[in-house]
Design a protein around this motif. Structure first.
Motif, PDB file in Angstrom:
ATOM      1  N   THR A 498      -3.482   1.427   6.853  1.00 55.41           N
ATOM      2  CA  THR A 498      -2.950   2.450   5.941  1.00 55.41           C
ATOM      3  C   THR A 498      -1.483   2.719   6.223  1.00 55.41           C
ATOM      4  OG1 THR A 498      -5.108   3.516   5.706  1.00 55.41           O
ATOM      5  CG2 THR A 498      -3.173   4.849   5.198  1.00 55.41           C
ATOM      6  N   ALA A 499      -1.106   2.780   7.512  1.00 52.14           N
ATOM      7  CA  ALA A 499       0.293   3.023   7.876  1.00 52.14           C
ATOM      8  C   ALA A 499       1.198   1.928   7.344  1.00 52.14           C
ATOM      9  CB  ALA A 499       0.425   3.142   9.390  1.00 52.14           C
ATOM     10  N   LYS A 501       0.683   0.128   4.753  1.00 47.09           N
ATOM     11  CA  LYS A 501       0.762   0.283   3.296  1.00 47.09           C
ATOM     12  C   LYS A 501       1.644   1.474   2.912  1.00 47.09           C
ATOM     13  CE  LYS A 501      -3.603  -2.027   2.107  1.00 47.09           C
ATOM     14  NZ  LYS A 501      -3.012  -2.989   1.149  1.00 47.09           N
ATOM     15  N   GLN A 502       1.749   2.476   3.803  1.00 48.13           N
ATOM     16  CA  GLN A 502       2.624   3.616   3.535  1.00 48.13           C
ATOM     17  C   GLN A 502       4.103   3.240   3.594  1.00 48.13           C
ATOM     18  OE1 GLN A 502       1.098   6.425   6.427  1.00 48.13           O
ATOM     19  NE2 GLN A 502      -0.346   7.334   4.950  1.00 48.13           N
ATOM     20  N   GLN A 503       4.410   2.058   4.113  1.00 47.00           N
ATOM     21  CA  GLN A 503       5.793   1.571   4.096  1.00 47.00           C
ATOM     22  C   GLN A 503       6.331   1.440   2.676  1.00 47.00           C
ATOM     23  OE1 GLN A 503       6.312  -1.644   7.572  1.00 47.00           O
ATOM     24  NE2 GLN A 503       4.618  -2.140   6.206  1.00 47.00           N
ATOM     25  N   SER A 505       4.590   2.831  -0.260  1.00 50.64           N
ATOM     26  CA  SER A 505       3.858   3.703  -1.189  1.00 50.64           C
ATOM     27  C   SER A 505       4.105   5.152  -0.803  1.00 50.64           C
ATOM     28  CB  SER A 505       2.361   3.393  -1.163  1.00 50.64           C
ATOM     29  OG  SER A 505       1.814   3.631   0.132  1.00 50.64           O
ATOM     30  N   GLY A 506       3.526   6.064  -1.571  1.00 53.88           N
ATOM     31  CA  GLY A 506       3.723   7.483  -1.291  1.00 53.88           C
ATOM     32  C   GLY A 506       5.196   7.847  -1.373  1.00 53.88           C
ATOM     33  N   ASN A 508       7.508   6.639   0.202  1.00 52.51           N
ATOM     34  CA  ASN A 508       8.325   5.438   0.382  1.00 52.51           C
ATOM     35  C   ASN A 508       8.181   4.449  -0.777  1.00 52.51           C
ATOM     36  OD1 ASN A 508       9.219   6.363   2.906  1.00 52.51           O
ATOM     37  ND2 ASN A 508       7.418   5.502   3.927  1.00 52.51           N
ATOM     38  N   ALA A 532       1.197   0.175  -2.646  1.00 53.57           N
ATOM     39  CA  ALA A 532       0.495  -0.270  -1.445  1.00 53.57           C
ATOM     40  C   ALA A 532       0.041  -1.724  -1.537  1.00 53.57           C
ATOM     41  CB  ALA A 532      -0.706   0.636  -1.183  1.00 53.57           C
ATOM     42  N   GLY A 567       7.225   9.621   6.344  1.00 52.49           N
ATOM     43  CA  GLY A 567       6.137   9.412   5.396  1.00 52.49           C
ATOM     44  C   GLY A 567       4.956   8.644   5.941  1.00 52.49           C
ATOM     45  N   PHE A 568       4.870   8.484   7.263  1.00 49.41           N
ATOM     46  CA  PHE A 568       3.772   7.721   7.865  1.00 49.41           C
ATOM     47  C   PHE A 568       2.701   8.671   8.409  1.00 49.41           C
ATOM     48  CE2 PHE A 568       7.331   4.736   7.994  1.00 49.41           C
ATOM     49  CZ  PHE A 568       6.736   3.624   7.404  1.00 49.41           C
TER      50      PHE A 568
END
Length: 614
Positions: A498-499, A501-503, A505-506, A508, A532, A567-568
Motif C-alpha cells: 500500500t505504501a 502505491k501511495q507514491q 495516489s492519494g 501524491n 495506484a 502522504g505515506f
C-alpha cells in the motif's frame, strides 16, 4: 492585528571576525525589466510612471526557497537551464548570497519605489554553514540584503514555532546559547523584516502565531502583503515541528485579510504564498503563458486553484515551495489575468516585477503590471557585506565541516537527478538498511527513503581544499540536513505494498513522490497507467521473492516517514519500533566503510525500479 514595522537597520557586527576558532557544540537535531539581451521570459506591458505623478511604478523584487544557501550551491543544485534563441538550451551556474545581493542591488538602481519580498523557506533544510547555527547566519544575511517582508514556509517550522519566534525576535538559542561570543559577535538580534503567517494559528487561542499582513508605505504609496504557507504543512514537517498549530485554507485566509486591508484603506495587495506549481518546462525563460491569452495553461499544480479563487482585489501572487521558476498569468475569479510568479530555489533566480500604482484609486493598474525572472549569475562582483558575513561564520563551522567522511569516483546525483530512482537515493537507502540490519540495531530487511529528504548531490570536484573525490561532513550534511532519527518497524507486506502505491495516489496522485529503496527491493512502475495502478501488482519483490501481504517485514526509514509524512499513511502503521542513530550518522558510517582513496564509491546503476513510460 497591526503589522510589525521594519526594525531599525542594525545587523550583527562581527567585532572579531577572523579571530581564533571556537569549539562548536553538538550539532542540533510581455515587457522585460531592463537587462542584457536574452533576459528571461517576461509578462506584462509596463508603463513609465515613475516619480510623483498619478501613476507610480513600484518595483517588487522577490525570491523563495533559499534554504540557507549562503554559499553557491554545488553541482546541479547550483545550475539553471535557459532556452537559447537557436532552440537549444544552456546550463548556467547560479546562486550564492554574495551574487544574489549584488544582482538585487543593481536591480534597485534608479527605482524610487522598490520592495524586496520572499515567499518562504528561507531557512530550514540548510547547508551546514547556516544549519549548524540554527540558521542565524541566513537571517542576518537577509537583514543585510534589505529584505522587507517574507511569508513563512513549511521549513520555517522544522524546529517548531518557538524557534521560529526566536528567528523573528532574536535571542540566544535555548540550548546552544549565543554563538560566536568568544569571537566578539553580538547576540542574535532576529529578523529586521516581518515573517507573515496569516493561516498559522495557535490551536488554543485561534490567533495567528505571527503577523498575518504587512503594509509597505512610502510617500503615500501603500502596498499590503499577506503571507501564508501551504495548508498541508503538517504532512511535510515532523509532528514535533507543528505541535499545537493549525494550518488554515490558503484562499480563505488570503480573502479574509484582503477585506481587512481594504477596510484599512489598503487597496493594493500582494499575496506571498508558500505553495506553487509545475511549469511545463524547467527552462527559466519558458513562455508560461503559451498562446498569450492569460489562461495559465503553462503551469499546473496547487497554485492554479489557489490563484483562480483568491479575491480579485489581490493584484499579484508571489509563490514558492515547488522550487520552480515561472512568470505566468492565471485568471482570477472574474476571469481577469493576474500575475503569478516563482523564482526557482537556493537563490539562483530572482523576479523583477513592476507594479503600476494609481495614486487616485490607491490600486494597482493590473493591465500595466510587468514581470520577468532573472538568473543570479556568478559573473558579477561578490557583495562585500555578504562576503564579510560568510567569512565571519566559516571559521566557526570549519572544524566540523571539513572532516573527511569518504570518497567517491564521480558525481552521485540526488536532487539533481531527474529520474524517479536517484543514484544517491540508492546509496542512502543502502546505508540505512545496512546500518540497521544487525539484530541489536533493529534487524532491518529493507529501507525506504523519501526523495524530498535528499537536498543536493555528492559532487566529485572539490569546492574547498580537501581534494577531488573527498566527501566531507559538510557535504554529507548538505545532502541530509534534517538529522532525522532512524526508525525500524514491523510492517505487514500488505501495508508495504500500500505504501508503494501511495507514491502515485492519494495526495501524491498529481505530484508523485517515489521512495528510494535499498538493495534487493525491486518492482515495476508503469507511468502509462493512472493512480495506484502505476505500481504493477505482482512485481514487488525482496531478494527475488514476491512480497507476501500476510508476512511481516522489518523496515528502516527516517522518523518523518515513520510518522506517515509525505502522504505515506501506510508507513505509520508500523509496530515494534526501534529508534536508531540519525540518518546522517548511518550515511557517514556507510561512506567510511565502503570507500577509500584507493577504492572510492562508484555511482550506483540505479536499476531497482523498472519504469515504463510508453
Amino acid at each position: 492585528m497591526a503589522a510589525t514595522p521594519r526594525k531599525n537597520k542594525t545587523g550583527r557586527r562581527f567585532l572579531a571576525a577572523g579571530a581564533g576558532l571556537a569549539t562548536v557544540g553538538a550539532l542540533f537535531a510581455a515587457m522585460p525589466s531592463a537587462g542584457a539581451a536574452g533576459d528571461e521570459y517576461a509578462v506584462g506591458q509596463g508603463t513609465n510612471g515613475k516619480g510623483w505623478g498619478r501613476m507610480v511604478d513600484v518595483q517588487l523584487l522577490s525570491f523563495n526557497d533559499l534554504h540557507g544557501n549562503l554559499e553557491p550551491p554545488a553541482g546541479t543544485s547550483g545550475q539553471v537551464i535557459r532556452n537559447k534563441a537557436d532552440g537549444t538550451t544552456e546550463k548556467i551556474d547560479a546562486g550564492g548570497v554574495e551574487y544574489l545581493a549584488t544582482h538585487l542591488r543593481q536591480a534597485r538602481e534608479g527605482n524610487r519605489y522598490s520592495i524586496t519580498a520572499a515567499a518562504g523557506d528561507l531557512i530550514g533544510a540548510s547547508p551546514l554553514l547556516s544549519a549548524l547555527f540554527h540558521d542565524e547566519p541566513t537571517v542576518e544575511a537577509m537583514n543585510e540584503l534589505d529584505l522587507d517582508v517574507t511569508a513563512v514556509g513549511n521549513h520555517e517550522f522544522d524546529e517548531g514555532a518557538r524557534e521560529l519566534a526566536r528567528m523573528q525576535n532574536g535571542g540566544c538559542h535555548p540550548v546552544d546559547g549565543c554563538y560566536g561570543a568568544d569571537q566578539g559577535f553580538e547576540p542574535f538580534g532576529g529578523a529586521e523584516f516581518p515573517y507573515l503567517a496569516a493561516n498559522v494559528t495557535d490551536e488554543k487561542t485561534g490567533r495567528p502565531i505571527l503577523d498575518p499582513y504587512y503594509v509597505w508605505e512610502k510617500d503615500g504609496v501603500k502596498i499590503g502583503f499577506i503571507g501564508v504557507t501551504l495548508e498541508g504543512t503538517p504532512n511535510v514537517v515532523t509532528a514535533a515541528g507543528v505541535k499545537g498549530l493549525k494550518f488554515g485554507d490558503e484562499v480563505e485566509t488570503i480573502n479574509k485579510y484582503t477585506k481587512i486591508l481594504e477596510r484599512k484603506g489598503v487597496k493594493s495587495i500582494v499575496a506571498l504564498v508558500h505553495e506553487g506549481g509545475m511549469p511545463a518546462s524547467t527552462s527559466v525563460n519558458y513562455n508560461c503563458d503559451g498562446d498569450g491569452d492569460g489562461d495559465g495553461e503553462g503551469v499546473s499544480g496547487a497554485i492554479v486553484d489557489i490563484a483562480k479563487n483568491v479575491s480579485p482585489q489581490v493584484d499579484a501572487l508571489v509563490t514558492g515551495h515547488t522550487h520552480q521558476a515561472y512568470v505566468c498569468s492565471i485568471p482570477d475569479p472574474t476571469g481577469k489575468p493576474r500575475l503569478v510568479t516563482s523564482a526557482s530555489s537556493f537563490g539562483k533566480v530572482y523576479t523583477d516585477t513592476t507594479l503600476t500604482y494609481d495614486r487616485a484609486t490607491k490600486d494597482i493598474v493590473r493591465t500595466a503590471v510587468a514581470s520577468a525572472n532573472h538568473v543570479v549569475t556568478r559573473d558579477v562582483p561578490k557583495d562585500a557585506d555578504m562576503t564579510k558575513l560568510i567569512e565571519a561564520w566559516r571559521p566557526l563551522a570549519a572544524p566540523i565541516s571539513n572532516r573527511p567522511q569518504g570518497y567517491i569516483a564521480a558525481d552521485i546525483n540526488g536532487r539533481g537527478s531527474t529520474a524517479y530512482e536517484k543514484p544517491l537515493g540508492d546509496v542512502i537507502a543502502d546505508a540505512q538498511q545496512e546500518g540497521l540490519a544487525p539484530a541489536d540495531k533493529g534487524g532491518a530487511q529493507l529501507a525506504l527513503m523519501n526523495p524530498g529528504g535528499i537536498r543536493t548531490d555528492l559532487v566529485y570536484k572539490a569546492s574547498g581544499a580537501e581534494g577531488d573525490g573527498v566527501v566531507t561532513y559538510g557535504e554529507t550534511f548538505n545532502v541530509q540536513p534534517f538529522t532525522n532519527m532512524m526508525n525500524v518497524v514491523d510492517l505487514t507486506g500488505a501495508n508495504l505494498i500500500t505504501a508503494l502505491k501511495q507514491q502515485v495516489s492519494g495526495s501524491n496522485l498529481n505530484s508523485v513522490k517515489i521512495l528510494q529503496v535499498s538493495k534487493g527491493l525491486t518492482y515495476t512502475l508503469d507511468m502509462t497507467k493512472t493512480g495506484a495502478d502505476r505500481v504493477v501488482d505482482g512485481t514487488i519483490k525482496l531478494n527475488g521473492e514476491a512480497i507476501d501481504p500476510a508476512k511481516t517485514y522489518r523496515v528502516a526509514m527516517n522518523e518523518f516517514l515513520a510518522g506517515g509524512g509525505d502522504g505515506f499513511a501506510a508507513l505509520a502503521t508500523g509496530t515494534n519500533k526501534l529508534v536508531g542513530a540519525s540518518d546522517l550518522d548511518v550515511f557517514n558510517a556507510y561512506l567510511s566503510s565502503h570507500s577509500s582513496a584507493a577504492n572510492p564509491l562508484q555511482v550506483p546503476a540505479a536499476n531497482r525500479i523498472t519504469v515504463i513510460t510508453k
